[in-house]
Write an enzyme that holds these catalytic residues in place. Structure first.
Site, PDB file in Angstrom:
ATOM      1  N   ARG A   1      -8.846   8.105   3.513  1.00  8.94           N
ATOM      2  CA  ARG A   1      -9.661   7.155   3.001  1.00  8.94           C
ATOM      3  C   ARG A   1     -10.362   6.567   4.097  1.00  8.94           C
ATOM      4  NH1 ARG A   1      -9.336   1.863   3.876  1.00  8.94           N
ATOM      5  NH2 ARG A   1      -7.247   2.168   4.943  1.00  8.94           N
ATOM      6  N   ARG A   2      -9.964   6.152   5.282  1.00 17.37           N
ATOM      7  CA  ARG A   2     -10.548   5.850   6.274  1.00 17.37           C
ATOM      8  C   ARG A   2     -11.522   7.013   7.039  1.00 17.37           C
ATOM      9  NH1 ARG A   2      -5.289   3.039   8.671  1.00 17.37           N
ATOM     10  NH2 ARG A   2      -5.451   1.134   7.895  1.00 17.37           N
TER      11      ARG A   2
ATOM     12  N   ARG B   1      -0.388   9.681  13.717  1.00 18.07           N
ATOM     13  CA  ARG B   1       0.779   9.243  12.889  1.00 18.07           C
ATOM     14  C   ARG B   1       1.866   8.425  13.781  1.00 18.07           C
ATOM     15  NH1 ARG B   1       3.212  12.358   9.204  1.00 18.07           N
ATOM     16  NH2 ARG B   1       4.405  10.235   9.155  1.00 18.07           N
TER      17      ARG B   1
ATOM     18  N   ARG C   1       1.160   4.442  17.699  1.00 19.94           N
ATOM     19  CA  ARG C   1      -0.316   4.600  17.542  1.00 19.94           C
ATOM     20  C   ARG C   1      -1.063   3.869  18.806  1.00 19.94           C
ATOM     21  NH1 ARG C   1      -1.695   4.341  10.815  1.00 19.94           N
ATOM     22  NH2 ARG C   1       0.450   5.299  10.512  1.00 19.94           N
TER      23      ARG C   1
ATOM     24  N   CYS D   1      -1.729   7.362  -2.309  1.00 17.22           N
ATOM     25  CA  CYS D   1      -2.177   6.579  -1.218  1.00 17.22           C
ATOM     26  C   CYS D   1      -2.559   7.598  -0.096  1.00 17.22           C
ATOM     27  CB  CYS D   1      -1.063   5.697  -0.516  1.00 17.22           C
ATOM     28  SG  CYS D   1       0.790   6.943  -0.286  1.00 17.22           S
TER      29      CYS D   1
ATOM     30  N   LYS E   1       0.653  -1.029  -0.084  1.00 14.53           N
ATOM     31  CA  LYS E   1      -0.100   0.040   0.084  1.00 14.53           C
ATOM     32  C   LYS E   1       0.814   1.287   0.057  1.00 14.53           C
ATOM     33  CE  LYS E   1      -0.947   0.515   5.019  1.00 14.53           C
ATOM     34  NZ  LYS E   1      -1.948   0.428   5.977  1.00 14.53           N
ATOM     35  N   ASP E   2       2.064   0.971   0.244  1.00  9.38           N
ATOM     36  CA  ASP E   2       2.851   2.409   0.387  1.00  9.38           C
ATOM     37  C   ASP E   2       3.612   2.439  -1.266  1.00  9.38           C
ATOM     38  OD1 ASP E   2       2.501   2.804   2.905  1.00  9.38           O
ATOM     39  OD2 ASP E   2       4.330   1.678   3.626  1.00  9.38           O
TER      40      ASP E   2
END
Length: 310
Positions: A130-131, A148, A154, A241, A82-83
């Site tokens: 997106r989330r 972040r 997190r 992304c 995804k990166d």
């Protein structure tokens, strides 16, 4: 004497887990070679006080590793798929897409409440646009807080910042051994994942046939087809992304189904669609879905998002 293969990675706990997993498997598949891991800190790892969407997303977590490959310091780089940007630097290719694990997002809440059970106005941590967009579509009352840092950071912020919940990728949480902390796996009807989420990718020099052959043995074709379709959709939409775009390809036999979503930052504008076709037509299917979404207004939504992020 066997050639030593130098493997580049980010230095976070999750990146190191993924790289060790890759190297362990490459050793089994290629016992005649030796492998050495070199870790680097990328720009995305260094800038933690600014939202990623504000600083752009062109190789935030990959550029330093790619420079290392192009300069011959490392032979391959291990990434979260995804990166990886949809356009790679000239001379580099994706040599392998590893078998995907659970691509969904998960909720980790302090009191064991699901997303639906969280109180009105609950504080939920995530920095993914997106989330954010999809969560707000489902629960417009939520207060979304920036989140972040690496996964350890997190998780610590959940308690330290008095958040009601945080939303993360299932794959990372499970890989670091925190499955028991997961409150809920979010349905893809609520939150379609990021393009490539749940899979590890290996980037290599295009002209290094020896290394291409070495890593190619770890490629998982169904995952490759699904993620290739997702990336083709993302590229056609000219999204990165850090833009509110989600997608999920699934393969059953020779059939590939691709779902996609494009949303405004507040979740009020959100469009979804899907396509299906033969697994060998992954790129075409991704482009077809992007065109469907554009016909539904995706280009206008994304133009508005980009203007808001300036």
């Amino acid at each position: 004497m066997a050639r030593e293969i130098i493997v580049g990675t980010r230095d976070s706990a999750l990146a190191m887990w993924q790289t060790n997993w890759v190297v362990d498997n490459l050793r089994k598949l290629n016992p005649e070679y030796s492998f050495r891991i070199v870790s680097l800190k990328t720009q995305g790892d260094k800038i933690l006080d600014v939202a990623l969407a504000k600083i752009g997303d062109k190789g935030l977590f990959t550029k330093e590793l790619e420079v290392g490959m192009l300069e011959g310091d490392i032979d391959l780089a291990v990434h979260s798929m995804k990166d990886l940007p949809t356009v790679l630097p000239e001379g580099l290719i994706i040599g392998c897409i590893c078998e995907r694990v659970d691509p969904r997002d998960v909720v980790i809440s302090r009191e064991g409440k699901t997303l639906e059970e969280l109180p009105d106005g609950a504080k939920v941590g995530t920095s993914s646009l997106r989330r954010c967009a999809q969560l707000l579509k489902f629960r417009p009352d939520l207060q979304l807080e920036p989140l972040r840092g690496n996964l350890n950071t997190r998780m610590a912020k959940l308690e330290r910042d008095n958040l009601d919940a945080i939303v993360l990728a299932a794959a990372g949480v499970e890989r670091l051994g925190w499955r028991a902390r997961i409150t809920e796996y979010l349905s893809t009807d609520i939150s379609l994942p990021a393009v490539g989420q749940g899979s590890i990718g290996i980037e290599v020099r295009e002209n290094d046939r020896e290394v291409c052959d070495i890593v190619g043995k770890l490629n998982h074709f169904p995952s490759q087809a699904a993620i290739t379709a997702e990336r083709a959709m993302l590229r056609k939409l000219e999204g990165g992304c850090q833009i509110p775009i989600g997608a999920l390809g699934t393969v059953a036999g020779d059939k590939l189904t691709l779902e996609g979503v494009v949303a405004g930052l507040d979740g009020k504008e959100l469009i979804k669609n899907s396509v299906s076709g033969h697994v060998d037509d992954a790129v075409i299917l991704g482009q077809q879905l992007a065109e469907k979404l554009i016909e539904m207004g995706a280009d206008k939504i994304l133009k508005s998002v980009r203007q808001e992020l300036l």
